[in-house]
Design a protein around this motif. Structure first.
Motif, short mmCIF file in Angstrom:
data_model
loop_
_atom_site.label_atom_id
_atom_site.label_comp_id
_atom_site.label_asym_id
_atom_site.label_seq_id
_atom_site.Cartn_x
_atom_site.Cartn_y
_atom_site.Cartn_z
N LYS A 72 0.75 -1.15 0.00
CA LYS A 72 -0.03 -0.03 0.03
C LYS A 72 0.87 1.12 -0.17
CE LYS A 72 -3.65 2.27 2.58
NZ LYS A 72 -4.50 1.83 3.68
N ALA A 73 1.85 1.26 0.50
CA ALA A 73 2.69 2.31 0.52
C ALA A 73 3.74 2.59 -0.24
CB ALA A 73 3.51 2.25 2.17
N PHE A 74 4.05 1.53 -1.34
CA PHE A 74 4.84 1.64 -2.45
C PHE A 74 4.82 2.59 -3.47
CE2 PHE A 74 6.07 0.31 -6.57
CZ PHE A 74 7.50 0.36 -6.32
N PRO A 75 3.42 2.76 -3.82
CA PRO A 75 3.28 4.09 -4.95
C PRO A 75 3.44 5.42 -4.45
CG PRO A 75 1.30 2.44 -4.88
CD PRO A 75 2.14 2.19 -3.62
N GLY A 76 3.17 5.60 -3.52
CA GLY A 76 3.45 7.09 -2.72
C GLY A 76 5.01 7.16 -2.38
N TRP A 77 5.34 5.96 -1.80
CA TRP A 77 7.09 6.39 -1.69
C TRP A 77 7.90 6.48 -2.65
CZ3 TRP A 77 9.92 8.21 1.79
CH2 TRP A 77 11.34 7.80 2.04
N SER A 78 7.77 5.37 -3.70
CA SER A 78 8.36 5.29 -4.94
C SER A 78 8.11 6.63 -5.88
CB SER A 78 8.05 4.03 -5.81
OG SER A 78 6.69 3.95 -6.20
N GLY A 79 6.89 7.37 -5.63
CA GLY A 79 6.64 8.47 -6.35
C GLY A 79 7.15 9.81 -5.95
N ARG A 80 7.56 9.69 -4.91
CA ARG A 80 8.24 10.93 -4.14
C ARG A 80 9.61 11.11 -4.90
NH1 ARG A 80 7.13 12.46 1.51
NH2 ARG A 80 5.32 11.56 2.14
N THR A 81 10.10 12.60 -4.86
CA THR A 81 11.25 12.81 -5.47
C THR A 81 12.39 12.10 -4.74
OG1 THR A 81 11.64 14.72 -4.33
CG2 THR A 81 10.41 15.21 -6.29
N ALA A 82 13.57 11.79 -5.38
CA ALA A 82 14.71 11.33 -4.88
C ALA A 82 15.16 12.16 -3.67
CB ALA A 82 15.81 10.99 -5.63
N TYR A 83 15.15 13.39 -3.93
CA TYR A 83 15.93 14.41 -3.30
C TYR A 83 14.97 14.39 -1.56
CZ TYR A 83 16.76 18.82 -0.92
OH TYR A 83 17.18 20.03 -0.12
N ASN A 84 13.63 14.26 -1.94
CA ASN A 84 12.71 14.36 -0.50
C ASN A 84 12.99 13.12 0.10
OD1 ASN A 84 9.42 13.30 0.52
ND2 ASN A 84 10.30 15.31 1.05
N ARG A 85 13.09 11.78 -0.59
CA ARG A 85 13.44 10.80 0.15
C ARG A 85 14.94 10.87 0.91
NH1 ARG A 85 11.82 8.04 -4.46
NH2 ARG A 85 13.81 7.44 -5.17
N GLY A 86 15.79 11.52 0.40
CA GLY A 86 17.00 11.61 0.95
C GLY A 86 16.59 12.59 2.02
N GLN A 87 16.04 13.64 2.12
CA GLN A 87 15.65 14.46 3.35
C GLN A 87 15.05 13.34 4.50
OE1 GLN A 87 12.97 17.38 1.22
NE2 GLN A 87 14.48 18.83 2.04
N ILE A 88 14.04 12.63 4.15
CA ILE A 88 13.50 11.82 4.95
C ILE A 88 14.38 10.80 5.86
CG2 ILE A 88 11.85 9.89 5.42
CD1 ILE A 88 10.13 11.56 3.40
N LEU A 89 15.50 10.33 4.81
CA LEU A 89 16.46 9.42 5.61
C LEU A 89 17.40 10.09 6.45
CD1 LEU A 89 15.37 7.51 3.51
CD2 LEU A 89 17.72 6.55 3.02
N TYR A 90 17.56 11.45 6.10
CA TYR A 90 18.46 12.24 7.08
C TYR A 90 17.79 12.57 8.40
CZ TYR A 90 21.82 15.74 8.64
OH TYR A 90 22.58 16.55 9.38
N ARG A 91 16.36 12.79 8.45
CA ARG A 91 15.66 13.06 9.66
C ARG A 91 15.62 11.81 10.34
NH1 ARG A 91 13.91 16.53 13.32
NH2 ARG A 91 11.59 16.12 13.81
N ILE A 92 15.61 10.73 9.87
CA ILE A 92 15.90 9.29 10.68
C ILE A 92 17.14 9.29 11.56
CG2 ILE A 92 16.28 6.70 10.61
CD1 ILE A 92 14.24 6.91 8.02
N ALA A 93 18.06 9.92 10.82
CA ALA A 93 19.40 9.99 11.32
C ALA A 93 19.35 10.85 12.65
CB ALA A 93 20.64 10.42 10.43
N GLU A 94 18.45 11.96 12.47
CA GLU A 94 18.42 13.05 13.56
C GLU A 94 17.71 12.39 14.61
OE1 GLU A 94 16.19 15.84 11.64
OE2 GLU A 94 18.02 17.07 11.13
N MET A 95 16.68 11.68 14.57
CA MET A 95 15.81 11.01 15.36
C MET A 95 16.63 10.16 16.22
SD MET A 95 12.73 12.28 15.48
CE MET A 95 13.91 13.71 15.19
N MET A 96 17.41 9.18 15.56
CA MET A 96 18.35 8.19 16.21
C MET A 96 19.41 8.78 17.12
SD MET A 96 19.30 5.13 13.65
CE MET A 96 20.48 4.40 14.85
#
Length: 291
Positions: free
Chosen positions: A63-87
């Motif tokens: 269910k999550a695949f279309p939305g996640w794969s449809g995001r810009t690569a730049y936005n996915r990178g921002q979110i992964l960096y946010r995970i690092a901040e949370m950790m």
């Protein structure tokens, strides 16, 4: 001013649950299992996921695949960096759990947490560069443009390594979701607690629910239905152990991409594309040149 009185409190015990679709359910079976430290001391009870939980996690990932794969690569990178901040904000909790799970000293545990946080930052930086490195224009003889572009393959089942409770876990999960895939991850059976804490960091980041689903329990019980599931597109067998050959055979029934177990060394600060490339499809487009 009156004296401050100390009131005895009942301890708030932490409940370790599954992470499916952005929520924290208990196993549908209601089961749990004891988790012990490397020294044999009881740490907690973790949820013992079932085959039904595997199916629910796959549904959430699809269910999550279309939305996640449809995001810009730049936005996915921002979110992964946010995970690092949370950790980074939960560093001490991660370090304590890694030390207990792996039987290492406090300094070594802190170093492993740092490496795990840095691994998220590393893959965050790769997110918007994958297409440039693995894709591009192809030289052809004729009045055409010919362009190849890497695309995510879909839902990826991931068996986390049993020997590295956090750094190994991040090293197999982060590259899968960096490129737009969604994941169903089975944590190391003996060392599941850092995986649940990571799930809590994911839930408080900007990562959409269902992109990463984390199950705890017996690998021998959860891996076969994951490997044979028709809606799982690829499989990372890193933590499969002796089950690898059986799971590869199950995966062949639905033509899954399979990443076989490799070196059990997670300290490399520059893992490159070795864990990104296996879960990508290359799409090639031909387009006539207008005159």
């Amino acid at each position: 001013m009156g004296e401050t009185t100390t009131v005895a409190r009942v301890g708030v015990r932490r409940t370790y649950k599954l992470y499916i679709g952005g929520a924290f359910p208990r196993s549908e079976s209601g089961r749990s299992y004891p988790v012990t430290s490397a020294a044999g001391d009881h740490l907690a009870n973790a949820a013992l996921a079932s085959r039904k939980d595997v199916r629910d996690a796959v549904v959430a990932a699809r269910k999550a695949f279309p939305g996640w794969s449809g995001r810009t690569a730049y936005n996915r990178g921002q979110i992964l960096y946010r995970i690092a901040e949370m950790m980074e904000g939960r560093r001490d909790q991660f370090a304590a759990e890694v030390a207990a799970a792996e039987g290492v000293k406090a300094g070594r545990a802190q170093a492993l947490v740092s490496a795990a946080v840095d691994r998220w930052v590393y893959y965050a930086g790769w997110a918007d560069k994958i297409g440039q490195v693995l894709g591009g224009a192809n030289p052809v003889s004729g009045p055409y443009f010919n362009v190849s572009d890497p695309e995510p393959t879909g839902v990826v089942g991931v068996l986390a390594p049993a020997s590295s409770s956090l750094l190994g876990l991040v090293s197999v999960l982060a590259p899968v979701i960096t490129s737009g895939n969604t994941a169903v991850l089975v944590a190391g059976e003996r060392v599941p607690l850092p995986a649940v804490t990571l799930a809590e960091a994911l839930a408080t980041s900007d990562l959409p629910g269902g992109v990463a689903n984390i199950l705890t329990g017996r690998v021998a019980e959860l891996a076969p239905p994951l490997a044979g599931h028709a809606d799982v597109n690829a499989l990372d067998l890193t933590g499969a152990g002796a089950l690898a050959a059986e799971l590869e055979e199950l995966a062949a029934g639905t033509l899954k991409r399979v990443l076989r177990p490799g070196r059990d060394d997670w300290a490399d600060a520059d893992p490159g594309l070795s864990r990104i490339r296996p879960f990508l499809e290359i799409k090639t487009v031909w387009h006539p040149i207008g005159r």
